[in-house]
Design a protein around this motif. Structure first.
Motif, mmCIF file in Angstrom:
data_model
loop_
_atom_site.group_PDB
_atom_site.id
_atom_site.type_symbol
_atom_site.label_atom_id
_atom_site.label_comp_id
_atom_site.label_asym_id
_atom_site.label_seq_id
_atom_site.Cartn_x
_atom_site.Cartn_y
_atom_site.Cartn_z
ATOM 1 N N HIS A 75 0.836 -1.193 0.000
ATOM 2 C CA HIS A 75 0.000 0.000 0.000
ATOM 3 C C HIS A 75 0.872 1.245 0.000
ATOM 4 O O HIS A 75 0.656 2.170 -0.784
ATOM 5 C CB HIS A 75 -0.923 -0.005 1.220
ATOM 6 C CG HIS A 75 -1.626 1.293 1.465
ATOM 7 N ND1 HIS A 75 -2.551 1.809 0.587
ATOM 8 C CD2 HIS A 75 -1.516 2.205 2.486
ATOM 9 C CE1 HIS A 75 -3.004 2.973 1.052
ATOM 10 N NE2 HIS A 75 -2.383 3.238 2.189
ATOM 11 N N ARG A 76 1.904 1.253 0.873
ATOM 12 C CA ARG A 76 2.854 2.359 0.936
ATOM 13 C C ARG A 76 4.250 1.798 1.143
ATOM 14 O O ARG A 76 4.487 1.025 2.074
ATOM 15 C CB ARG A 76 2.502 3.316 2.085
ATOM 16 C CG ARG A 76 1.273 4.150 1.849
ATOM 17 C CD ARG A 76 1.016 5.132 2.986
ATOM 18 N NE ARG A 76 2.153 5.973 3.291
ATOM 19 C CZ ARG A 76 2.092 7.066 4.060
ATOM 20 N NH1 ARG A 76 0.932 7.438 4.591
ATOM 21 N NH2 ARG A 76 3.174 7.778 4.300
ATOM 22 N N ASP A 77 5.163 2.204 0.291
ATOM 23 C CA ASP A 77 6.545 1.722 0.398
ATOM 24 C C ASP A 77 7.230 2.222 1.666
ATOM 25 O O ASP A 77 8.117 1.551 2.203
ATOM 26 C CB ASP A 77 7.359 2.156 -0.829
ATOM 27 C CG ASP A 77 6.946 1.402 -2.088
ATOM 28 O OD1 ASP A 77 6.556 0.226 -1.965
ATOM 29 O OD2 ASP A 77 6.998 1.991 -3.180
ATOM 30 N N ASP A 78 6.839 3.405 2.146
ATOM 31 C CA ASP A 78 7.505 3.954 3.330
ATOM 32 C C ASP A 78 6.985 3.345 4.632
ATOM 33 O O ASP A 78 7.415 3.738 5.715
ATOM 34 C CB ASP A 78 7.366 5.477 3.365
ATOM 35 C CG ASP A 78 5.917 5.941 3.391
ATOM 36 O OD1 ASP A 78 5.035 5.162 2.959
ATOM 37 O OD2 ASP A 78 5.654 7.076 3.836
ATOM 38 N N TRP A 79 6.076 2.391 4.535
ATOM 39 C CA TRP A 79 5.582 1.711 5.729
ATOM 40 C C TRP A 79 6.285 0.379 5.971
ATOM 41 O O TRP A 79 5.947 -0.341 6.915
ATOM 42 C CB TRP A 79 4.072 1.488 5.634
ATOM 43 C CG TRP A 79 3.268 2.688 6.032
ATOM 44 C CD1 TRP A 79 3.736 3.919 6.367
ATOM 45 C CD2 TRP A 79 1.844 2.759 6.131
ATOM 46 N NE1 TRP A 79 2.701 4.766 6.666
ATOM 47 C CE2 TRP A 79 1.519 4.085 6.528
ATOM 48 C CE3 TRP A 79 0.806 1.855 5.924
ATOM 49 C CZ2 TRP A 79 0.199 4.502 6.716
ATOM 50 C CZ3 TRP A 79 -0.503 2.271 6.108
ATOM 51 C CH2 TRP A 79 -0.806 3.579 6.506
ATOM 52 N N LYS A 163 3.255 3.665 11.336
ATOM 53 C CA LYS A 163 3.103 2.770 10.192
ATOM 54 C C LYS A 163 2.100 1.689 10.575
ATOM 55 O O LYS A 163 1.901 1.409 11.767
ATOM 56 C CB LYS A 163 4.432 2.090 9.833
ATOM 57 C CG LYS A 163 5.595 3.025 9.554
ATOM 58 C CD LYS A 163 6.869 2.214 9.337
ATOM 59 C CE LYS A 163 8.064 3.117 9.058
ATOM 60 N NZ LYS A 163 9.318 2.328 8.873
ATOM 61 N N ASN A 215 0.262 -4.154 5.271
ATOM 62 C CA ASN A 215 0.494 -3.008 4.387
ATOM 63 C C ASN A 215 0.408 -3.489 2.942
ATOM 64 O O ASN A 215 1.395 -3.531 2.210
ATOM 65 C CB ASN A 215 1.877 -2.412 4.688
ATOM 66 C CG ASN A 215 2.260 -1.306 3.724
ATOM 67 O OD1 ASN A 215 1.413 -0.571 3.219
ATOM 68 N ND2 ASN A 215 3.552 -1.201 3.435
ATOM 69 N N ASP A 217 -2.073 -3.680 -0.827
ATOM 70 C CA ASP A 217 -3.107 -3.073 -1.668
ATOM 71 C C ASP A 217 -3.924 -4.207 -2.275
ATOM 72 O O ASP A 217 -3.500 -4.848 -3.240
ATOM 73 C CB ASP A 217 -2.443 -2.226 -2.763
ATOM 74 C CG ASP A 217 -3.467 -1.566 -3.672
ATOM 75 O OD1 ASP A 217 -4.631 -1.432 -3.255
ATOM 76 O OD2 ASP A 217 -3.100 -1.195 -4.812
#
Length: 301
Positions: A75-79, A163, A215, A217
């Motif tokens: 969903h989010r790479d920074d998580w 996160k 995390n 998608d």
């Protein structure tokens, strides 16, 4: 689809196949997980496998599967968790397991003392009733943990990370795990559901508990309105209390019934965590987090 700079016809085709594979996986990720739980349930009953060991091995498999999906369809790479964060999460995971064992021991003693009669229902009837019972008990306990001042000191530890991923699903206070799992297990035990039924419920709640925290998608389609999903649970972790809601981590029906369903397509939290970070120790301060509920100086909003 636009070609990326430097991509020839073959590489562009490969990229298109990769995109298609990831899109298929977004729809297939949950069915694969759910069907694996059904297979394990049927196989354990058929072959007489040890239920406790089956749950333990399945837990490891679920975590590894979802961790892999976080890299393929994040969903989010920074998580993604850092190595240092994984060390913290591992320590909390131990306390989560301790809390679960303590809750099970207490509930087992209470149920044994009460000696409630069995329901006398067929397994196919018991399972959906037990799922509704456990999800309602879990919903009420979770919502109380957000509204009761001292329980929030305990439960808020789980909401501190900025996160949401499968690794920090185990960031819990041992008392929080004992309280919530105790409420669920006590409701099931006193109702008199059979061991086979309880095993089925354990597999379902395990799948849902880690799935919603991943995390990833994914696409659930119409099941988004019945089952709790990662999209809904990310809103639950929102630092904006007005949009948080979603106290059900397995079924979404109780959030709809009791007015705590806030998700709509495309709605995402701007920031996840607690709305007053100074009120809690940082996640890396494991000992301080465990002692936090008894600190008189702790501020809770």
């Amino acid at each position: 689809m636009e070609n990326r700079p430097g991509m020839g016809p073959l590489s562009a085709k490969s990229w298109a196949i990769g995109d298609l594979s990831r899109e298929v996986l977004r729809y297939a990720a949950y069915p694969i997980l759910a069907l694996s739980a059904v297979w394990l349930f049927a196989s354990t009953l058929h072959y007489g496998w040890d239920r406790g060991q089956s749950v333990q091995f399945f837990l490891v498999g679920v975590i590894l599967y979802l961790a892999a999906l976080e890299r393929v369809i994040p969903h989010r790479d920074d998580w993604h968790p850092t190595g240092r964060e994984l060390c913290w999460y591992a320590a909390y995971f131990v306390f989560t397991m301790v809390g679960a064992v303590l809750a099970q021991a207490v509930v087992g003693a209470v149920v044994a003392a009460v000696h409630g009669p069995g329901l006398g229902l067929a397994l196919r009837t018991q399972i959906p009733v037990a799922l509704l019972t456990s999800s309602l008990a879990g919903y009420l306990a979770h919502r109380l943990a957000h509204s009761h001042r001292w329980l929030w000191r305990v439960h808020g530890i789980h909401h501190v990370p900025a996160k949401v991923n499968v690794a920090n699903n185990g960031v819990n206070h041992v008392l929080d795990v004992g309280f919530k799992q105790g409420a669920v297990q006590l409701s099931l035990g006193l109702a008199g559901f059979s061991p086979d039924c309880l095993f089925a419920v354990a597999l379902f709640t395990l799948v849902q508990g880690y799935f919603v925290h991943a995390n990833i998608d994914v696409r659930l389609g119409i099941f988004q309105h019945v089952l709790a999903s990662p999209e809904q649970h990310r809103l639950h972790h929102s630092a904006d209390v007005a949009e948080a809601g979603h106290y059900g981590v397995d079924l979404a029906i109780w959030d709809r019934l009791f007015g705590s369903f806030t998700w709509r397509p495309g709605r995402e939290p701007d920031v996840v965590g607690v709305h007053d970070p100074a009120a809690f120790p940082e996640t890396g301060s494991v000992l301080a987090s465990l002692l936090h509920p008894w600190r008189r100086s702790a501020r809770t909003a």
